[in-house]
Design a protein around this motif. Sequence first.
Motif, mmCIF file in Angstrom:
data_model
loop_
_atom_site.group_PDB
_atom_site.id
_atom_site.type_symbol
_atom_site.label_atom_id
_atom_site.label_comp_id
_atom_site.label_asym_id
_atom_site.label_seq_id
_atom_site.Cartn_x
_atom_site.Cartn_y
_atom_site.Cartn_z
ATOM 1 N N TYR A 278 2.503 0.441 2.442
ATOM 2 C CA TYR A 278 3.878 0.606 1.946
ATOM 3 C C TYR A 278 3.905 1.586 0.774
ATOM 4 O O TYR A 278 4.742 2.499 0.747
ATOM 5 C CB TYR A 278 4.474 -0.743 1.528
ATOM 6 C CG TYR A 278 4.721 -1.655 2.691
ATOM 7 C CD1 TYR A 278 5.894 -1.570 3.428
ATOM 8 C CD2 TYR A 278 3.776 -2.595 3.075
ATOM 9 C CE1 TYR A 278 6.121 -2.403 4.511
ATOM 10 C CE2 TYR A 278 3.994 -3.428 4.156
ATOM 11 C CZ TYR A 278 5.167 -3.328 4.869
ATOM 12 O OH TYR A 278 5.381 -4.153 5.946
ATOM 13 N N PHE A 279 3.004 1.375 -0.188
ATOM 14 C CA PHE A 279 2.984 2.292 -1.329
ATOM 15 C C PHE A 279 2.570 3.701 -0.903
ATOM 16 O O PHE A 279 3.068 4.688 -1.450
ATOM 17 C CB PHE A 279 2.093 1.756 -2.456
ATOM 18 C CG PHE A 279 2.816 0.744 -3.305
ATOM 19 C CD1 PHE A 279 3.702 1.143 -4.296
ATOM 20 C CD2 PHE A 279 2.633 -0.608 -3.084
ATOM 21 C CE1 PHE A 279 4.387 0.217 -5.065
ATOM 22 C CE2 PHE A 279 3.316 -1.549 -3.849
ATOM 23 C CZ PHE A 279 4.192 -1.136 -4.846
ATOM 24 N N PHE B 176 5.787 5.116 0.489
ATOM 25 C CA PHE B 176 6.695 5.529 -0.589
ATOM 26 C C PHE B 176 6.225 6.852 -1.192
ATOM 27 O O PHE B 176 7.037 7.734 -1.481
ATOM 28 C CB PHE B 176 6.780 4.473 -1.701
ATOM 29 C CG PHE B 176 7.258 3.126 -1.228
ATOM 30 C CD1 PHE B 176 8.299 3.005 -0.320
ATOM 31 C CD2 PHE B 176 6.662 1.972 -1.697
ATOM 32 C CE1 PHE B 176 8.725 1.758 0.114
ATOM 33 C CE2 PHE B 176 7.085 0.721 -1.276
ATOM 34 C CZ PHE B 176 8.124 0.611 -0.362
ATOM 35 N N TYR C 73 8.268 10.538 -1.012
ATOM 36 C CA TYR C 73 8.721 10.523 -2.401
ATOM 37 C C TYR C 73 10.128 11.096 -2.566
ATOM 38 O O TYR C 73 10.951 10.514 -3.271
ATOM 39 C CB TYR C 73 7.726 11.293 -3.283
ATOM 40 C CG TYR C 73 8.193 11.439 -4.702
ATOM 41 C CD1 TYR C 73 8.048 10.397 -5.603
ATOM 42 C CD2 TYR C 73 8.802 12.620 -5.145
ATOM 43 C CE1 TYR C 73 8.490 10.513 -6.908
ATOM 44 C CE2 TYR C 73 9.247 12.744 -6.448
ATOM 45 C CZ TYR C 73 9.092 11.687 -7.321
ATOM 46 O OH TYR C 73 9.552 11.801 -8.609
ATOM 47 N N TYR D 241 10.110 -6.670 -6.396
ATOM 48 C CA TYR D 241 9.435 -5.645 -5.596
ATOM 49 C C TYR D 241 10.224 -4.332 -5.598
ATOM 50 O O TYR D 241 9.659 -3.261 -5.851
ATOM 51 C CB TYR D 241 9.229 -6.167 -4.175
ATOM 52 C CG TYR D 241 8.358 -5.310 -3.291
ATOM 53 C CD1 TYR D 241 7.210 -4.696 -3.762
ATOM 54 C CD2 TYR D 241 8.684 -5.121 -1.947
ATOM 55 C CE1 TYR D 241 6.397 -3.922 -2.935
ATOM 56 C CE2 TYR D 241 7.885 -4.351 -1.116
ATOM 57 C CZ TYR D 241 6.756 -3.752 -1.619
ATOM 58 O OH TYR D 241 5.970 -2.981 -0.799
ATOM 59 N N ILE E 78 9.036 -0.732 -7.424
ATOM 60 C CA ILE E 78 9.026 0.530 -6.663
ATOM 61 C C ILE E 78 9.862 1.571 -7.405
ATOM 62 O O ILE E 78 9.449 2.723 -7.556
ATOM 63 C CB ILE E 78 9.557 0.315 -5.222
ATOM 64 C CG1 ILE E 78 8.590 -0.574 -4.437
ATOM 65 C CG2 ILE E 78 9.769 1.649 -4.516
ATOM 66 C CD1 ILE E 78 9.186 -1.148 -3.165
ATOM 67 N N GLU E 79 11.050 1.155 -7.869
ATOM 68 C CA GLU E 79 11.905 2.071 -8.640
ATOM 69 C C GLU E 79 11.174 2.574 -9.880
ATOM 70 O O GLU E 79 11.169 3.769 -10.167
ATOM 71 C CB GLU E 79 13.186 1.368 -9.081
ATOM 72 C CG GLU E 79 14.199 1.203 -7.997
ATOM 73 C CD GLU E 79 15.421 0.444 -8.467
ATOM 74 O OE1 GLU E 79 16.523 0.826 -8.050
ATOM 75 O OE2 GLU E 79 15.281 -0.523 -9.235
ATOM 76 N N TRP F 75 7.962 2.729 -10.465
ATOM 77 C CA TRP F 75 6.834 3.567 -10.080
ATOM 78 C C TRP F 75 7.301 4.981 -9.738
ATOM 79 O O TRP F 75 6.715 5.976 -10.178
ATOM 80 C CB TRP F 75 6.117 2.915 -8.893
ATOM 81 C CG TRP F 75 4.841 3.553 -8.473
ATOM 82 C CD1 TRP F 75 3.723 3.753 -9.228
ATOM 83 C CD2 TRP F 75 4.526 4.055 -7.165
ATOM 84 N NE1 TRP F 75 2.726 4.341 -8.465
ATOM 85 C CE2 TRP F 75 3.197 4.536 -7.197
ATOM 86 C CE3 TRP F 75 5.227 4.118 -5.973
ATOM 87 C CZ2 TRP F 75 2.573 5.088 -6.085
ATOM 88 C CZ3 TRP F 75 4.608 4.663 -4.864
ATOM 89 C CH2 TRP F 75 3.292 5.142 -4.931
#
Length: 182
Positions: free
Chosen positions: A88-89, A92, A96, A151, A155-156, A158
């Motif tokens: 998942y990361f 992302f 980007y 979560y 993510i936001e 990061w």
Amino acid sequence: MVKVDRRIAKTQEALKKAVIELMTEKNFDDITIQEIADRADVNRGTIYLHYQDKFDLLDRLIESHLNEMGEMDEWACELEWKDALVPYFEYFEKNYLFFSTMLASKGAPSSFRTRLLTSFMEGFKYEIDRDSGRNTNLTDDVMLQYAGTAYVGIIEWWIKNGMPHPPRVMAEQVGTLLGRSL
């Protein structure tokens, strides 16, 4: 499965990229179909061959990302949190521009964050630990809201901070936290 003509796929990809690029420059509501067409280097009418309007284009773009992540859900839930979150990361990171625009941009429709949160909460439903007894006095809806919001928030953070840690590090840390929460 029906194979999509490469020219159609290429045009649709150019249109999706164009709308995201334009959203980094201005509010979605201020973007015109002509601007999307110009950025994608296609005729205005071409957009209408594929989409009803700019809202349909954006909605299908969002759906495609949510569907791709949903496909990951099918196999990731079999893994430990730390391992399950790595793809998942990485996703992302790979996407980007899309996620930074949709999560960090003031001009992006707020419905994306809500849809992303709902998607994660749905995936977390089956991860709640009921066997150990540690969640006995907690309701599912509160735990899911807590974990899902955390979560999406991480993510936001990061993305807004230029991804200061590699995907694997994020997955390990967030996996540990989610494991404690659910």
